[in-house]
Design an enzyme around this catalytic site. Structure first.
Site, PDB file in Angstrom:
ATOM      1  N   LYS A  34     113.814  36.854 -36.373  1.00 57.20           N
ATOM      2  CA  LYS A  34     115.044  37.225 -36.633  1.00 57.20           C
ATOM      3  C   LYS A  34     114.905  38.216 -38.096  1.00 57.20           C
ATOM      4  CE  LYS A  34     116.993  35.996 -33.601  1.00 57.20           C
ATOM      5  NZ  LYS A  34     118.064  36.887 -32.549  1.00 57.20           N
TER       6      LYS A  34
ATOM      7  N   TYR B 137     111.781  31.001 -34.582  1.00 61.78           N
ATOM      8  CA  TYR B 137     112.951  31.772 -34.627  1.00 61.78           C
ATOM      9  C   TYR B 137     113.240  32.568 -35.852  1.00 61.78           C
ATOM     10  CZ  TYR B 137     117.982  32.416 -34.076  1.00 61.78           C
ATOM     11  OH  TYR B 137     119.306  32.743 -33.814  1.00 61.78           O
TER      12      TYR B 137
HETATM   13  P1  NAD Z   1     124.076  32.210 -25.736  1.00 62.97           P
HETATM   14  O1  NAD Z   1     123.070  31.470 -25.091  1.00 62.97           O
HETATM   15  O2  NAD Z   1     125.473  32.047 -25.559  1.00 62.97           O
HETATM   16  O3  NAD Z   1     123.971  33.592 -24.943  1.00 62.97           O
HETATM   17  C1  NAD Z   1     122.698  34.276 -24.799  1.00 62.97           C
HETATM   18  C2  NAD Z   1     122.843  35.168 -23.547  1.00 62.97           C
HETATM   19  O4  NAD Z   1     121.274  35.659 -23.557  1.00 62.97           O
HETATM   20  C3  NAD Z   1     122.942  34.519 -22.407  1.00 62.97           C
HETATM   21  O5  NAD Z   1     123.608  35.476 -21.486  1.00 62.97           O
HETATM   22  C4  NAD Z   1     121.364  34.395 -21.884  1.00 62.97           C
HETATM   23  O6  NAD Z   1     121.247  34.348 -20.322  1.00 62.97           O
HETATM   24  C5  NAD Z   1     120.808  35.643 -22.361  1.00 62.97           C
HETATM   25  N1  NAD Z   1     119.306  35.544 -22.193  1.00 62.97           N
HETATM   26  C6  NAD Z   1     118.657  34.747 -22.890  1.00 62.97           C
HETATM   27  N2  NAD Z   1     117.263  34.926 -22.516  1.00 62.97           N
HETATM   28  C7  NAD Z   1     117.057  36.080 -22.136  1.00 62.97           C
HETATM   29  C8  NAD Z   1     116.048  36.684 -21.404  1.00 62.97           C
HETATM   30  N3  NAD Z   1     114.704  36.492 -21.694  1.00 62.97           N
HETATM   31  N4  NAD Z   1     116.299  37.641 -20.917  1.00 62.97           N
HETATM   32  C9  NAD Z   1     117.905  38.607 -20.673  1.00 62.97           C
HETATM   33  N5  NAD Z   1     118.728  37.643 -21.097  1.00 62.97           N
HETATM   34  C10 NAD Z   1     118.448  36.595 -21.843  1.00 62.97           C
HETATM   35  O7  NAD Z   1     123.719  32.608 -27.121  1.00 62.97           O
HETATM   36  P2  NAD Z   1     124.422  33.502 -28.233  1.00 62.97           P
HETATM   37  O8  NAD Z   1     124.595  32.351 -29.635  1.00 62.97           O
HETATM   38  O9  NAD Z   1     125.524  34.220 -27.960  1.00 62.97           O
HETATM   39  O10 NAD Z   1     123.264  34.521 -28.923  1.00 62.97           O
HETATM   40  C11 NAD Z   1     123.038  35.748 -28.824  1.00 62.97           C
HETATM   41  C12 NAD Z   1     122.174  36.206 -30.094  1.00 62.97           C
HETATM   42  O11 NAD Z   1     122.942  35.771 -31.383  1.00 62.97           O
HETATM   43  C13 NAD Z   1     120.897  35.418 -29.942  1.00 62.97           C
HETATM   44  O12 NAD Z   1     120.088  36.498 -30.400  1.00 62.97           O
HETATM   45  C14 NAD Z   1     121.029  34.430 -31.280  1.00 62.97           C
HETATM   46  O13 NAD Z   1     119.708  34.585 -31.834  1.00 62.97           O
HETATM   47  C15 NAD Z   1     122.006  35.155 -32.106  1.00 62.97           C
HETATM   48  N6  NAD Z   1     122.523  34.379 -32.877  1.00 62.97           N
HETATM   49  C16 NAD Z   1     123.487  33.303 -32.776  1.00 62.97           C
HETATM   50  C17 NAD Z   1     124.065  32.422 -33.450  1.00 62.97           C
HETATM   51  C18 NAD Z   1     124.729  31.319 -33.106  1.00 62.97           C
HETATM   52  O14 NAD Z   1     125.205  30.447 -34.030  1.00 62.97           O
HETATM   53  N7  NAD Z   1     125.168  31.169 -31.775  1.00 62.97           N
HETATM   54  C19 NAD Z   1     123.855  32.451 -35.035  1.00 62.97           C
HETATM   55  C20 NAD Z   1     122.874  33.802 -35.177  1.00 62.97           C
HETATM   56  C21 NAD Z   1     122.150  34.419 -34.290  1.00 62.97           C
END
Ligand code: NAD
Length: 259
Positions: free
Chosen positions: A160, A156
């Site tokens: 990133k 991961y």
């Molecule tokens: P989430 O799981 O709530 O949303 C992710 C979305 O991406 C969902 O709609 C899912 O269906 C979609 N998705 C996953 N794999 C996919 C694929 N192969 N093709 C198309 N769509 C796909 O997660 P989130 O926390 O909103 O994450 C969004 C981004 O934020 C990610 O890149 C994650 O790494 C990043 N992020 C999240 C956090 C956190 O704490 N939540 C922290 C840092 C970074």
């Protein structure tokens, strides 16, 4: 409104940060193409945007599949005729495990969705962005950039860190075309990402570290909300950020400075 006449494409818009970004951009007047793996999820996002008076198109796609991403761009151009804003957000935590325990398939899956997915999203949208310029926002993380303490999160973190490298590299490559490329690096945000997270023996990869009580200074330890990230994405997409390109912006309430 700030995004009147603009078309935005947001991947991973079915929940969490992507959904909040899609809703926020639509509130600003953008027509928004919402993309995620499951039609049901993004239909809900589309309906929510439409119910609030906005305009949205939902297209299901796996961002790691080239044909799917090509289809998203074709549908976007045939419906709205242009792309101005791209939010490359879809991502998974994947398997967090010690490196000698992490399987090849698990490594590949995280790289495929997070990194190949970002590449495919940009590869297929940049030709449309080049026509008039625009803004790309890649959703990275504090992991792999400022924070290396999530045990077993090697795959991961690697994706990133690579996403921030892509933003910086492409900000130069695409500058002449009037395309700005930035990254946001969220800390802990309350979303659905735990549904796409697995851990196996990750405690074995942990380096004991004691953080102060409540390790997110600005909220007393509470995770951020998706909207906190969406507002920064909207800033980077807007003309207010016209002189901002090639930067990672940390949206973590100071969390990564403590770790
Ligand atoms: P989430 O799981 O709530 O949303 C992710 C979305 O991406 C969902 O709609 C899912 O269906 C979609 N998705 C996953 N794999 C996919 C694929 N192969 N093709 C198309 N769509 C796909 O997660 P989130 O926390 O909103 O994450 C969004 C981004 O934020 C990610 O890149 C994650 O790494 C990043 N992020 C999240 C956090 C956190 O704490 N939540 C922290 C840092 C970074």
């Amino acid at each position: 409104m700030e995004f009147d006449g603009k078309v935005a494409l947001v991947t991973g818009a079915g929940s969490g940060i992507g959904k909040a970004a899609a809703v926020r951009l639509a509130e600003g007047g953008a027509k928004v193409v919402v993309v995620s793996r499951t039609q049901e999820e993004i239909d809900e996002t589309r309906d929510e945007i439409k119910a609030a008076g906005g305009d949205a198109l939902s297209v299901a796609a796996d961002v790691s599949e080239q044909d799917d991403v090509k289809n998203v761009v074709e549908q976007t151009l045939s419906t709205y005729g242009r792309i101005d804003i791209v939010v490359a957000n879809a991502g998974i935590n994947g398997m967090w495990a010690p490196i000698d325990d992490l399987k090849v398939d698990e490594w590949d899956k995280t790289i495929r969705v997070n990194l190949r997915g970002t590449y495919l999203t940009l590869h297929h949208t940049v030709p449309a962005l080049k026509k008039q310029g625009g803004s790309i926002i890649i959703v990275s993380s504090i992991n792999g950039n400022r924070t290396f303490t999530s045990p077993g999160a090697t795959a991961y973190s690697a994706t990133k860190a690579a996403q921030v490298a892509m933003a910086q590299q492409l900000s130069l490559e695409l500058g002449d075309d009037g395309i700005r490329v930035n990254a946001v690096c969220p800390g802990a945000i309350d979303t659905e990402i735990s549904d796409n997270s697995q851990q196996r023996n990750s405690d074995e990869a942990e380096v004991p570290a004691e953080f102060p009580e409540g390790d997110i200074p600005i909220t007393g330890g509470k995770p951020g909300e998706s909207k906190d990230v969406a507002d920064v994405i909207a800033f980077l997409a807007s003309d207010a950020a016209r002189h901002v390109t090639g930067v990672p912006i940390y949206v973590d309430g100071g969390q990564s400075l403590l770790r």
